[in-house]
Design a protein around this motif. Structure first.
Motif, PDB file in Angstrom:
ATOM      1  N   LEU A 149       0.810  -1.438  -0.069  1.00  0.00           N
ATOM      2  CA  LEU A 149      -0.053  -0.007  -0.013  1.00  0.00           C
ATOM      3  C   LEU A 149       0.887   1.173  -0.004  1.00  0.00           C
ATOM      4  N   GLY A 150       0.600   2.189  -0.887  1.00  0.00           N
ATOM      5  CA  GLY A 150       1.349   3.581  -0.907  1.00  0.00           C
ATOM      6  C   GLY A 150       2.429   3.353  -1.787  1.00  0.00           C
ATOM      7  N   GLN A 151       2.773   2.290  -2.245  1.00  0.00           N
ATOM      8  CA  GLN A 151       3.941   2.338  -3.160  1.00  0.00           C
ATOM      9  C   GLN A 151       3.701   3.544  -4.327  1.00  0.00           C
ATOM     10  N   ILE A 152       4.813   4.206  -4.462  1.00  0.00           N
ATOM     11  CA  ILE A 152       4.645   5.206  -5.762  1.00  0.00           C
ATOM     12  C   ILE A 152       4.574   4.500  -7.093  1.00  0.00           C
ATOM     13  N   GLU A 153       6.001   3.632  -7.083  1.00  0.00           N
ATOM     14  CA  GLU A 153       6.064   3.044  -8.487  1.00  0.00           C
ATOM     15  C   GLU A 153       5.776   1.495  -8.154  1.00  0.00           C
ATOM     16  N   PRO A 154       5.061   0.880  -9.104  1.00  0.00           N
ATOM     17  CA  PRO A 154       4.752  -0.350  -8.941  1.00  0.00           C
ATOM     18  C   PRO A 154       6.003  -1.193  -9.113  1.00  0.00           C
ATOM     19  N   PRO A 155       5.921  -2.505  -8.389  1.00  0.00           N
ATOM     20  CA  PRO A 155       6.913  -3.354  -8.528  1.00  0.00           C
ATOM     21  C   PRO A 155       7.218  -3.899 -10.183  1.00  0.00           C
ATOM     22  N   THR A 156       8.221  -4.105 -10.344  1.00  0.00           N
ATOM     23  CA  THR A 156       8.560  -4.712 -11.826  1.00  0.00           C
ATOM     24  C   THR A 156       8.072  -6.286 -11.729  1.00  0.00           C
ATOM     25  N   TRP A 157       7.488  -6.856 -12.698  1.00  0.00           N
ATOM     26  CA  TRP A 157       7.408  -8.176 -12.855  1.00  0.00           C
ATOM     27  C   TRP A 157       8.405  -8.592 -13.738  1.00  0.00           C
ATOM     28  N   GLN A 158       8.842  -9.689 -13.314  1.00  0.00           N
ATOM     29  CA  GLN A 158      10.094 -10.552 -14.085  1.00  0.00           C
ATOM     30  C   GLN A 158       9.468 -11.583 -14.656  1.00  0.00           C
ATOM     31  N   VAL A 159       9.924 -11.946 -15.990  1.00  0.00           N
ATOM     32  CA  VAL A 159       9.479 -13.176 -16.885  1.00  0.00           C
ATOM     33  C   VAL A 159      10.584 -13.785 -17.465  1.00  0.00           C
ATOM     34  N   ALA A 160      10.607 -14.923 -17.626  1.00  0.00           N
ATOM     35  CA  ALA A 160      11.470 -15.904 -18.304  1.00  0.00           C
ATOM     36  C   ALA A 160      10.699 -16.617 -19.489  1.00  0.00           C
ATOM     37  N   VAL A 161      11.354 -16.656 -20.803  1.00  0.00           N
ATOM     38  CA  VAL A 161      10.874 -17.217 -21.724  1.00  0.00           C
ATOM     39  C   VAL A 161      11.761 -18.457 -22.223  1.00  0.00           C
ATOM     40  N   SER A 162      11.385 -19.561 -22.191  1.00  0.00           N
ATOM     41  CA  SER A 162      12.178 -20.687 -22.630  1.00  0.00           C
ATOM     42  C   SER A 162      12.390 -20.714 -24.053  1.00  0.00           C
ATOM     43  N   GLU A 163      13.594 -21.389 -24.318  1.00  0.00           N
ATOM     44  CA  GLU A 163      13.947 -21.614 -25.740  1.00  0.00           C
ATOM     45  C   GLU A 163      12.531 -22.317 -26.314  1.00  0.00           C
ATOM     46  N   ARG A 164      12.451 -22.413 -27.649  1.00  0.00           N
ATOM     47  CA  ARG A 164      11.397 -23.023 -28.296  1.00  0.00           C
ATOM     48  C   ARG A 164      11.583 -24.672 -28.162  1.00  0.00           C
ATOM     49  N   CYS A 165      10.888 -25.309 -27.604  1.00  0.00           N
ATOM     50  CA  CYS A 165      11.193 -26.685 -27.132  1.00  0.00           C
ATOM     51  C   CYS A 165      12.425 -27.091 -26.548  1.00  0.00           C
ATOM     52  N   GLY A 166      13.075 -26.186 -25.703  1.00  0.00           N
ATOM     53  CA  GLY A 166      14.261 -26.299 -24.917  1.00  0.00           C
ATOM     54  C   GLY A 166      13.949 -26.804 -23.759  1.00  0.00           C
ATOM     55  N   PHE A 167      13.238 -27.815 -23.385  1.00  0.00           N
ATOM     56  CA  PHE A 167      12.884 -28.638 -22.196  1.00  0.00           C
ATOM     57  C   PHE A 167      12.489 -30.114 -22.687  1.00  0.00           C
ATOM     58  N   PRO A 168      12.551 -31.070 -21.715  1.00  0.00           N
ATOM     59  CA  PRO A 168      11.745 -32.126 -21.819  1.00  0.00           C
ATOM     60  C   PRO A 168      10.366 -32.262 -22.436  1.00  0.00           C
ATOM     61  N   ARG A 169      10.101 -33.097 -23.704  1.00  0.00           N
ATOM     62  CA  ARG A 169       8.960 -33.193 -24.191  1.00  0.00           C
ATOM     63  C   ARG A 169       8.408 -34.598 -24.131  1.00  0.00           C
ATOM     64  N   TRP A 170       7.610 -35.101 -25.297  1.00  0.00           N
ATOM     65  CA  TRP A 170       7.062 -36.051 -25.385  1.00  0.00           C
ATOM     66  C   TRP A 170       7.968 -37.468 -25.020  1.00  0.00           C
ATOM     67  N   ASP A 171       9.414 -37.309 -25.250  1.00  0.00           N
ATOM     68  CA  ASP A 171      10.267 -38.560 -25.265  1.00  0.00           C
ATOM     69  C   ASP A 171      10.932 -38.473 -23.824  1.00  0.00           C
ATOM     70  N   ALA A 172      10.583 -37.749 -22.955  1.00  0.00           N
ATOM     71  CA  ALA A 172      11.310 -37.598 -21.584  1.00  0.00           C
ATOM     72  C   ALA A 172      10.269 -37.239 -20.420  1.00  0.00           C
ATOM     73  N   GLN A 173      10.851 -37.357 -19.347  1.00  0.00           N
ATOM     74  CA  GLN A 173       9.711 -37.062 -18.117  1.00  0.00           C
ATOM     75  C   GLN A 173       9.525 -35.497 -18.420  1.00  0.00           C
TER      76      GLN A 173
END
Length: 190
Positions: free
Chosen positions: A141-165
């Protein structure tokens, strides 16, 4: 072809990781339009709306509100008076839209499909192309500037998919960008 993704809403973003599992976590599955340009634009709209209405309540609320905005965006297709009668909903109020009798002629309307609330412990389905982590810090309450939202975006298909857990997909993901929401939007959208 759909571009599926998962968004994890958390309190803090650690480099290449999700937040501490004891922190609030909410996870959303999106069946289509999961490219960074669309997702990040919607996240920016969400942040602006929540801050302007002082409605920021944390990760789980933001996840629900994200789904709400996505539903509103697809609902407009069905309310378009220029759309053929068999592919639209004649509605004059939100309650009209929710009456099944007004939708019986529609086959699987998009505004009722396309998003799901996921159990973060279960990981991902395995057919997603992108993962996102959205960190929404506490607002004071009373913050002058809102906090910054942080975001992480993965590489396209850069993680385990159908063939892995897939339960450790967020931990194993390769992240192509991590930073403030505005910087991520500038990188992918502008």
């Amino acid at each position: 072809m759909s571009t599926r993704c998962q968004l994890r809403f958390v309190r803090t973003l650690e480099t290449g990781q999700t937040a501490d599992p004891t922190d609030p976590v909410a996870q959303v599955y999106t069946h289509s339009d999961g490219y960074p340009r669309g997702v990040l634009t919607r996240l920016q709209e969400l942040k602006q709306l929540l801050e302007a209405t002082t409605s920021v309540r944390g990760p789980s609320y933001a996840a629900a509100q994200y789904v709400f905005l996505e539903k509103l965006a697809s609902l407009t297709l069905y309310l378009d008076p220029d759309r053929e009668a068999g592919r639209r909903v004649d509605a004059h109020s939100p309650t009209d839209v929710c009456q099944p009798s007004r939708m019986q002629h529609l086959s699987q309307p998009l505004f009722l499909l396309g998003h799901g609330i996921e159990d973060p412990r279960a990981g991902i389905h395995g057919d997603e192309e992108y993962l996102y982590v959205v960190a929404i810090p506490p607002y004071e309450l009373g913050q002058i500037e809102p906090p910054t939202w942080q975001v992480a975006v993965s590489e396209r298909c850069g993680f385990p998919r159908w063939d892995a857990q897939t339960d450790d997909a967020f931990e194993a993901a390769e992240w192509q960008f991590e930073g403030a929401l505005q910087d991520v939007v500038t990188h992918f959208v502008e």
